[in-house]
Structure formats: C-alpha cells, structure tokens
Design an enzyme around this catalytic site. Structure first.
Site, PDB file in Angstrom:
ATOM      1  N   CYS A   4      22.662   0.034 -57.987  1.00  0.00           N
ATOM      2  CA  CYS A   4      21.562   0.027 -58.951  1.00  0.00           C
ATOM      3  C   CYS A   4      21.309  -1.403 -59.419  1.00  0.00           C
ATOM      4  CB  CYS A   4      21.903   0.925 -60.139  1.00  0.00           C
ATOM      5  SG  CYS A   4      22.302   2.606 -59.650  1.00  0.00           S
ATOM      6  N   SER A   7      28.207  12.016 -65.652  1.00  0.00           N
ATOM      7  CA  SER A   7      26.921  11.379 -65.387  1.00  0.00           C
ATOM      8  C   SER A   7      26.899  10.865 -63.954  1.00  0.00           C
ATOM      9  CB  SER A   7      26.720  10.219 -66.359  1.00  0.00           C
ATOM     10  OG  SER A   7      25.542   9.516 -66.040  1.00  0.00           O
ATOM     11  N   ASN A  47      20.068  -2.511 -71.679  1.00  0.00           N
ATOM     12  CA  ASN A  47      20.996  -3.573 -72.063  1.00  0.00           C
ATOM     13  C   ASN A  47      20.925  -4.663 -71.021  1.00  0.00           C
ATOM     14  OD1 ASN A  47      22.074  -1.971 -74.262  1.00  0.00           O
ATOM     15  ND2 ASN A  47      22.901  -0.704 -72.632  1.00  0.00           N
ATOM     16  N   GLU A  75      30.875   5.743 -59.811  1.00  0.00           N
ATOM     17  CA  GLU A  75      30.066   6.953 -59.635  1.00  0.00           C
ATOM     18  C   GLU A  75      31.042   8.135 -59.533  1.00  0.00           C
ATOM     19  OE1 GLU A  75      26.935   8.226 -59.668  1.00  0.00           O
ATOM     20  OE2 GLU A  75      28.039  10.021 -59.139  1.00  0.00           O
ATOM     21  N   CYS A  95      26.001   0.716 -72.107  1.00  0.00           N
ATOM     22  CA  CYS A  95      25.693   1.260 -70.772  1.00  0.00           C
ATOM     23  C   CYS A  95      25.327   0.155 -69.800  1.00  0.00           C
ATOM     24  CB  CYS A  95      24.463   2.157 -70.816  1.00  0.00           C
ATOM     25  SG  CYS A  95      24.770   3.792 -71.391  1.00  0.00           S
ATOM     26  N   CYS A 134      31.848  -0.156 -58.191  1.00  0.00           N
ATOM     27  CA  CYS A 134      30.994   0.993 -57.879  1.00  0.00           C
ATOM     28  C   CYS A 134      30.413   0.809 -56.487  1.00  0.00           C
ATOM     29  CB  CYS A 134      29.858   1.100 -58.899  1.00  0.00           C
ATOM     30  SG  CYS A 134      28.889   2.632 -58.738  1.00  0.00           S
ATOM     31  N   CYS A 168      22.319  -2.621 -63.123  1.00  0.00           N
ATOM     32  CA  CYS A 168      23.644  -2.313 -63.666  1.00  0.00           C
ATOM     33  C   CYS A 168      24.651  -3.402 -63.297  1.00  0.00           C
ATOM     34  CB  CYS A 168      24.118  -0.964 -63.136  1.00  0.00           C
ATOM     35  SG  CYS A 168      25.750  -0.506 -63.739  1.00  0.00           S
ATOM     36  N   GLU A 203      37.210  -0.731 -67.393  1.00  0.00           N
ATOM     37  CA  GLU A 203      36.937  -0.740 -68.823  1.00  0.00           C
ATOM     38  C   GLU A 203      36.619   0.667 -69.314  1.00  0.00           C
ATOM     39  OE1 GLU A 203      35.294  -5.279 -69.309  1.00  0.00           O
ATOM     40  OE2 GLU A 203      33.826  -3.785 -68.754  1.00  0.00           O
ATOM     41  N   CYS A 231      33.966   6.813 -73.421  1.00  0.00           N
ATOM     42  CA  CYS A 231      33.211   6.573 -72.200  1.00  0.00           C
ATOM     43  C   CYS A 231      34.204   6.013 -71.190  1.00  0.00           C
ATOM     44  CB  CYS A 231      32.083   5.580 -72.490  1.00  0.00           C
ATOM     45  SG  CYS A 231      31.191   5.070 -71.026  1.00  0.00           S
TER      46      CYS A 231
HETATM   47  N1  SAH Z   1      27.331   6.106 -61.990  1.00  0.00           N
HETATM   48  C1  SAH Z   1      27.051   7.009 -63.046  1.00  0.00           C
HETATM   49  C2  SAH Z   1      27.699   6.660 -64.379  1.00  0.00           C
HETATM   50  C3  SAH Z   1      27.692   5.219 -64.851  1.00  0.00           C
HETATM   51  S1  SAH Z   1      26.283   4.499 -65.612  1.00  0.00           S
HETATM   52  C4  SAH Z   1      25.556   7.145 -63.213  1.00  0.00           C
HETATM   53  O1  SAH Z   1      24.824   6.427 -62.567  1.00  0.00           O
HETATM   54  O2  SAH Z   1      25.114   8.018 -63.960  1.00  0.00           O
HETATM   55  C5  SAH Z   1      25.919   5.272 -67.104  1.00  0.00           C
HETATM   56  C6  SAH Z   1      24.442   5.165 -67.452  1.00  0.00           C
HETATM   57  O3  SAH Z   1      24.052   3.832 -67.821  1.00  0.00           O
HETATM   58  C7  SAH Z   1      23.546   5.555 -66.306  1.00  0.00           C
HETATM   59  O4  SAH Z   1      22.531   6.384 -66.763  1.00  0.00           O
HETATM   60  C8  SAH Z   1      22.997   4.219 -65.865  1.00  0.00           C
HETATM   61  O5  SAH Z   1      21.809   4.365 -65.166  1.00  0.00           O
HETATM   62  C9  SAH Z   1      22.844   3.510 -67.172  1.00  0.00           C
HETATM   63  N2  SAH Z   1      22.715   2.059 -67.061  1.00  0.00           N
HETATM   64  C10 SAH Z   1      23.162   1.262 -66.069  1.00  0.00           C
HETATM   65  N3  SAH Z   1      22.865  -0.026 -66.331  1.00  0.00           N
HETATM   66  C11 SAH Z   1      22.216  -0.035 -67.513  1.00  0.00           C
HETATM   67  C12 SAH Z   1      21.686  -1.075 -68.339  1.00  0.00           C
HETATM   68  N4  SAH Z   1      21.774  -2.347 -67.988  1.00  0.00           N
HETATM   69  N5  SAH Z   1      21.108  -0.710 -69.506  1.00  0.00           N
HETATM   70  C13 SAH Z   1      21.062   0.578 -69.885  1.00  0.00           C
HETATM   71  N6  SAH Z   1      21.547   1.583 -69.166  1.00  0.00           N
HETATM   72  C14 SAH Z   1      22.122   1.290 -67.989  1.00  0.00           C
END
Ligand code: SAH
Length: 346
Positions: free
Chosen positions: A118, A197, A296, A166, A339, A114, A121, A94, A107
């Site tokens: 985390c 990021s 989110n 990532e 995000c 991934c 996420c 996406e 974005c």
């Molecule tokens: N893997 C990379 C890029 C993808 S995530 C990274 O970790 O930076 C982009 C951003 O969204 C990151 O800062 C991540 O921590 C954040 N993110 C992930 N899940 C989220 C959520 N449920 N709500 C808000 N931000 C989130």
C-alpha cells in the site's frame, strides 16, 4: 538462543502432557506447566515454583521460552502508548495501547514488516521479514493489558489487528493467538471485542467464514473503483473488487456479522462525488458501516488528507443512503503510533 531447543509455547496442552508421560512423569505435570506458560505468563522455568528443581532443569535442557521483550515504551501527549517489541531473533515489531474514556484498545502486529505494498503505509516499506508466532502475538496483548492496568487502572477491553502486517497472510498463527486470547486458560476475552483488519484477501475471508470465527472483520477499502484502488493498493490488481465483494457477501451470509470498511479520503485521489457513489454501491452488497480515518502523513508528502468539505460530502451522502459512518480521529501521532505509521523508526 540455542537453536536446537524448541519453543515450549509452540506445544499444545496435549503435546505437553504427552511429553511428560514420555519422560516418565505424570501427564498432569503438563497441565501445571501449561498454566505457568499461559495463565501466569512465566518468563523462565525457574518461575514455576510448584515444579521440582529437577523437572525445571529438564525443561531448561529441552526447551526455551521465547518471550517478547518491550524494548522501548513511548507515551504520547494524548495517552497513547507505543511499545517497540523485541523478538527472540532480535527483530522488532510495534504495538500500541489506545485509551479512551471507557476502553483500552490494543493495536497489535501480526507480521514483521508487510508483504503488501500500500503506497500510503509506512509499514509497507519494510517488506515482510517473517510471520509472528501465536505466542508473539499473544505476548503483545499481555504486555498491553499490563500497561493498561498500570497506567489506567483497568484491564484491556478491545484488540484490533491493525498493527504491522497483513493478518490474513498469517492466518493460522493469528487464529491460534486469538484462540489463546479468548480461552479461559489465556485472557478469557470475548471474541466480539476483537477486530481483524485486512486489505482484503478474498480466499482467506471465505476461509474465515467457513471456520465460523466469532471476531469482527474490518476491510481497508479506501476506494470502490478498481482503477483507483489498484493505484494506491497495487495488490488490488490480483484481488480486484469483484472478488473481494463476492468474498464479503459470502462472509455475511455465513456469519451474519456486518463489515466495517476503513477508508481514508485523499485530495485528488478519491475525494470526488463519483468516489462516494461507488462506495455507496459497494456498501449495498452486505450490511456494513464506514469508518473514515484521518490520514497520517508518512514523510514523503505524496498523499494529502482531503479537505474537510470532501469528508463532509462523504458523510452526508453515506448517511443519506442509510449507511452508518463514523469519522475517526488519529491518536498517538506525535510518537508515530497512528495507523500506517508503524515502521520501527527507532
Ligand atoms: N494490513 C491490515 C492491517 C494494518 S493497517 C489492513 O490493511 O487492514 C491498519 C489500517 O490503517 C488500514 O485500514 C490501513 O489502510 C490504514 N492505514 C495505513 N496507512 C495509513 C496512513 N498513513 N494513514 C491512515 N491510515 C493508514
């Protein structure tokens, strides 16, 4: 798809020139085809109208153009657009177009799924299926640039690698895509308008610094206390904060580019004064700013956005320590485009 045929966009311009010379044609033909592939975004060899029919057939016999296809496009009530992008092997990633008054940000995704885990996420639940090729990353940007012109009457202005995956675990391809995005033969965008990021892979942050890259760096920090960070981002056990910090200092010394820390404040996880104090300390190692992101929710309710008092406390304490802080509101939540929500729900 014929698996014997090579993806023509995996070839550099030099390789294409060589190919034509070996075929008994002029090397210059390679430049023409290259321009069709990258500047003009040709989807088929038949689009290449200044190339002879025989040559087009010869290309057809040897190569494929693995273009992405925007399968589904959803538009949010706030103007955000989400593309479900189908790859040549039918996997889906996406990408999101985020419009504001003055800019349009793309974005984009760097991997299918991934490899990190985390806990907050949605993409992490997909596991990593494969890395995206440079052209698959580039195509996402081109698709959003088109949509920006169509819906907002202006070209794309910024790119963030904050979609699925990532980026530093697919570093070479991300770098190749950025080269294409910034080169005059591609989109000619300034690298200063691109943010990569990362969850923080120390070795790769140092490599980026050594490679003298010109784009910006954002790090998903979320906690500056090892124990807390490991509980929500388990790979922190492998790359603890001390090694991340060392890599970031190295990055700043080499590039003189300040770092953005992305940070979500969750209730009962990192919403106490000690959490802010640790963040303040962490920010002192290299010039940086903090981006407080709204959480989110991703279905299961394990995580909850902290109360506004906690976020106010973060803001006040950071500002009192002369650290720039911005509070970012989510966009596109109604279509799962915000995000951490990218998970191919469709
Ligand atoms: N893997 C990379 C890029 C993808 S995530 C990274 O970790 O930076 C982009 C951003 O969204 C990151 O800062 C991540 O921590 C954040 N993110 C992930 N899940 C989220 C959520 N449920 N709500 C808000 N931000 C989130």
């Amino acid at each position: 798809m014929d698996i014997k045929k090579k993806d023509i966009r995996a070839l550099t311009k030099e390789q294409l020139r060589d190919f034509f010379e070996k075929e008994g044609d002029k090397a210059f033909r390679g430049n023409q085809v290259y321009e069709w592939l990258w500047n003009k975004g040709a989807h088929t060899f038949d689009d290449m109208t200044n190339i002879s029919k025989e040559t087009r057939q010869m290309l057809e016999d040897n190569f494929v153009i693995n273009h992405i296809k925007v399968d589904v496009m959803q538009r949010s009530s706030d103007g955000t657009v989400k593309n479900a992008v189908r790859l040549h092997d039918d996997l889906i990633v996406e990408s999101v177009l985020i419009p504001t008054k003055t800019r349009t940000t793309a974005c984009v995704s760097s991997q299918v799924g991934c490899s990190l885990d985390c806990k907050f996420c949605a993409t992490a639940r997909l596991k990593r299926m494969r890395n995206l090729n440079p052209d698959e990353i580039y195509d996402q940007v081109v698709a959003i640039d088109r949509e920006s012109r169509l819906y907002f009457d202006r070209p794309l202005s910024n790119i963030v690698f904050m979609g699925m995956g990532e980026p530093l675990m697919n570093y070479n391809n991300v770098l190749k895509a950025i080269d294409k995005i910034t080169s005059p033969e591609g989109l000619g965008m300034s690298p200063k308008r691109i943010v990569v990021s990362t969850s923080g892979v120390p070795k790769m942050i140092k490599k980026m610094a050594d490679d003298n890259v010109k784009f910006k760096l954002a790090v998903s920090l979320h906690s500056a206390i090892d124990e807390v960070r490991t509980s929500i981002m388990p790979f922190n056990a492998t790359f603890p904060l001390a090694s991340l910090r060392e890599a970031l200092v190295y990055w700043y010394e080499k590039t003189k580019n300040r770092i953005t820390y992305e940070y979500v404040v969750w209730e009962g996880i990192n919403d106490k004064r000690k959490d802010v104090d640790a963040l303040v300390q962490f920010c002192k190692f290299a010039p940086s700013k903090v981006n407080l992101i709204e959480y989110n929710p991703i279905d299961d309710g394990q995580f909850q956005q902290a109360k506004s008092e906690a976020i106010d406390m973060y803001q006040q304490v950071l500002e009192a320590n002369n650290i720039t802080v911005t509070v970012r509101r989510s966009r596109g939540k109604d279509i799962d485009a915000a995000c951490g929500q990218l998970a191919n729900k469709g």
